[in-house]
Motif scaffolding. Structure first.
Motif, mmCIF file in Angstrom:
data_model
loop_
_atom_site.group_PDB
_atom_site.id
_atom_site.type_symbol
_atom_site.label_atom_id
_atom_site.label_comp_id
_atom_site.label_asym_id
_atom_site.label_seq_id
_atom_site.Cartn_x
_atom_site.Cartn_y
_atom_site.Cartn_z
ATOM 1 N N ALA A 258 0.863 -1.180 0.000
ATOM 2 C CA ALA A 258 0.000 0.000 0.000
ATOM 3 C C ALA A 258 0.899 1.230 0.000
ATOM 4 O O ALA A 258 2.015 1.192 0.487
ATOM 5 N N ALA A 259 0.407 2.285 -0.555
ATOM 6 C CA ALA A 259 1.179 3.525 -0.620
ATOM 7 C C ALA A 259 0.207 4.689 -0.642
ATOM 8 O O ALA A 259 -0.998 4.501 -0.668
ATOM 9 N N PHE A 260 0.745 5.878 -0.601
ATOM 10 C CA PHE A 260 -0.119 7.037 -0.749
ATOM 11 C C PHE A 260 0.458 7.959 -1.805
ATOM 12 O O PHE A 260 1.642 7.947 -2.078
ATOM 13 N N MET A 261 -0.425 8.703 -2.435
ATOM 14 C CA MET A 261 -0.028 9.602 -3.512
ATOM 15 C C MET A 261 -0.582 10.979 -3.226
ATOM 16 O O MET A 261 -1.581 11.126 -2.535
ATOM 17 N N ALA A 262 0.096 11.945 -3.801
ATOM 18 C CA ALA A 262 -0.384 13.320 -3.711
ATOM 19 C C ALA A 262 -0.096 14.011 -5.038
ATOM 20 O O ALA A 262 0.805 13.615 -5.772
ATOM 21 N N GLY A 263 -0.871 15.016 -5.316
ATOM 22 C CA GLY A 263 -0.650 15.813 -6.513
ATOM 23 C C GLY A 263 -0.513 17.273 -6.136
ATOM 24 O O GLY A 263 -1.226 17.776 -5.269
ATOM 25 N N VAL A 264 0.437 17.937 -6.779
ATOM 26 C CA VAL A 264 0.642 19.367 -6.566
ATOM 27 C C VAL A 264 0.342 20.048 -7.894
ATOM 28 O O VAL A 264 1.117 19.936 -8.848
ATOM 29 N N PHE B 66 4.440 3.915 1.599
ATOM 30 C CA PHE B 66 3.448 4.000 2.664
ATOM 31 C C PHE B 66 4.118 4.223 4.018
ATOM 32 O O PHE B 66 3.622 4.966 4.854
ATOM 33 N N VAL B 67 5.249 3.580 4.220
ATOM 34 C CA VAL B 67 5.995 3.766 5.465
ATOM 35 C C VAL B 67 6.999 4.890 5.221
ATOM 36 O O VAL B 67 8.070 4.680 4.682
ATOM 37 N N THR B 68 6.590 6.086 5.592
ATOM 38 C CA THR B 68 7.394 7.283 5.374
ATOM 39 C C THR B 68 7.407 8.078 6.674
ATOM 40 O O THR B 68 6.375 8.232 7.322
ATOM 41 N N THR B 69 8.575 8.602 6.996
ATOM 42 C CA THR B 69 8.678 9.381 8.228
ATOM 43 C C THR B 69 8.255 10.826 7.992
ATOM 44 O O THR B 69 8.214 11.302 6.847
ATOM 45 N N GLU B 70 7.978 11.509 9.078
ATOM 46 C CA GLU B 70 7.637 12.929 8.978
ATOM 47 C C GLU B 70 8.802 13.717 8.398
ATOM 48 O O GLU B 70 8.600 14.638 7.606
ATOM 49 N N ASP B 71 10.023 13.344 8.757
ATOM 50 C CA ASP B 71 11.205 14.016 8.207
ATOM 51 C C ASP B 71 11.290 13.844 6.691
ATOM 52 O O ASP B 71 11.674 14.771 5.969
ATOM 53 N N GLU B 72 10.914 12.672 6.192
ATOM 54 C CA GLU B 72 10.940 12.439 4.751
ATOM 55 C C GLU B 72 9.872 13.277 4.040
ATOM 56 O O GLU B 72 10.119 13.799 2.948
ATOM 57 N N ILE B 73 8.711 13.414 4.654
ATOM 58 C CA ILE B 73 7.668 14.264 4.071
ATOM 59 C C ILE B 73 8.140 15.718 4.044
ATOM 60 O O ILE B 73 7.943 16.430 3.048
ATOM 61 N N CYS B 74 8.784 16.145 5.117
ATOM 62 C CA CYS B 74 9.332 17.514 5.163
ATOM 63 C C CYS B 74 10.388 17.706 4.084
ATOM 64 O O CYS B 74 10.458 18.771 3.456
ATOM 65 N N LEU B 75 11.214 16.682 3.855
ATOM 66 C CA LEU B 75 12.228 16.762 2.809
ATOM 67 C C LEU B 75 11.575 16.948 1.443
ATOM 68 O O LEU B 75 12.006 17.791 0.646
ATOM 69 N N ILE B 76 10.542 16.172 1.161
ATOM 70 C CA ILE B 76 9.834 16.286 -0.120
ATOM 71 C C ILE B 76 9.296 17.706 -0.292
ATOM 72 O O ILE B 76 9.484 18.329 -1.343
ATOM 73 N N ALA B 77 8.634 18.224 0.732
ATOM 74 C CA ALA B 77 8.058 19.576 0.649
ATOM 75 C C ALA B 77 9.148 20.621 0.468
ATOM 76 O O ALA B 77 8.995 21.564 -0.336
ATOM 77 N N THR B 78 10.254 20.470 1.164
ATOM 78 C CA THR B 78 11.352 21.433 1.068
ATOM 79 C C THR B 78 11.979 21.414 -0.323
ATOM 80 O O THR B 78 12.257 22.469 -0.907
ATOM 81 N N VAL B 79 12.188 20.223 -0.855
ATOM 82 C CA VAL B 79 12.785 20.108 -2.186
ATOM 83 C C VAL B 79 11.865 20.730 -3.242
ATOM 84 O O VAL B 79 12.328 21.449 -4.137
ATOM 85 N N ILE B 80 10.564 20.475 -3.143
ATOM 86 C CA ILE B 80 9.622 21.088 -4.097
ATOM 87 C C ILE B 80 9.651 22.613 -3.954
ATOM 88 O O ILE B 80 9.711 23.335 -4.952
ATOM 89 N N ALA B 81 9.603 23.108 -2.735
ATOM 90 C CA ALA B 81 9.624 24.564 -2.506
ATOM 91 C C ALA B 81 10.905 25.181 -3.050
ATOM 92 O O ALA B 81 10.868 26.231 -3.705
ATOM 93 N N ASN B 82 12.038 24.538 -2.814
ATOM 94 C CA ASN B 82 13.309 25.057 -3.306
ATOM 95 C C ASN B 82 13.350 25.062 -4.830
ATOM 96 O O ASN B 82 13.865 26.000 -5.451
ATOM 97 N N ALA B 83 12.805 24.009 -5.455
ATOM 98 C CA ALA B 83 12.773 23.953 -6.916
ATOM 99 C C ALA B 83 11.890 25.056 -7.484
ATOM 100 O O ALA B 83 12.252 25.697 -8.483
#
Length: 70
Positions: free
Chosen positions: A5-11, A47-64
């Motif tokens: 199982a996993a989760f997806m998001a769209g921006v 699906f098994v993702t840490t809060e730090d990993e989610i923050c990394l994804i958001a930070t990388v998108i924001a920086n890009a």
């Protein structure tokens, strides 16, 4: 049989922002993202993702996005 199982998001990006350029910049920083229809970034972390990993994804998108606007 094993099933995962996993989760997806769209921006959804504005039409004037290059989704392909943003996805490429994210990939260069180690966050795999792809562009799907309507200029949307598809994010599919495991699906098994840490809060730090989610923050990394958001930070990388924001920086890009910040770098693209510069």
């Amino acid at each position: 049989m094993r099933a995962g199982a996993a989760f997806m998001a769209g921006v959804q990006l504005r039409p004037d922002v290059s989704g392909d350029a943003i996805a490429e910049a994210c990939t260069e920083e180690g966050v795999l993202i792809r562009t799907i229809h309507a200029n949307t970034l598809q994010v599919c972390p495991p699906f098994v993702t840490t809060e730090d990993e989610i923050c990394l994804i958001a930070t990388v998108i924001a920086n890009a996005l910040d770098a693209w606007r510069a």
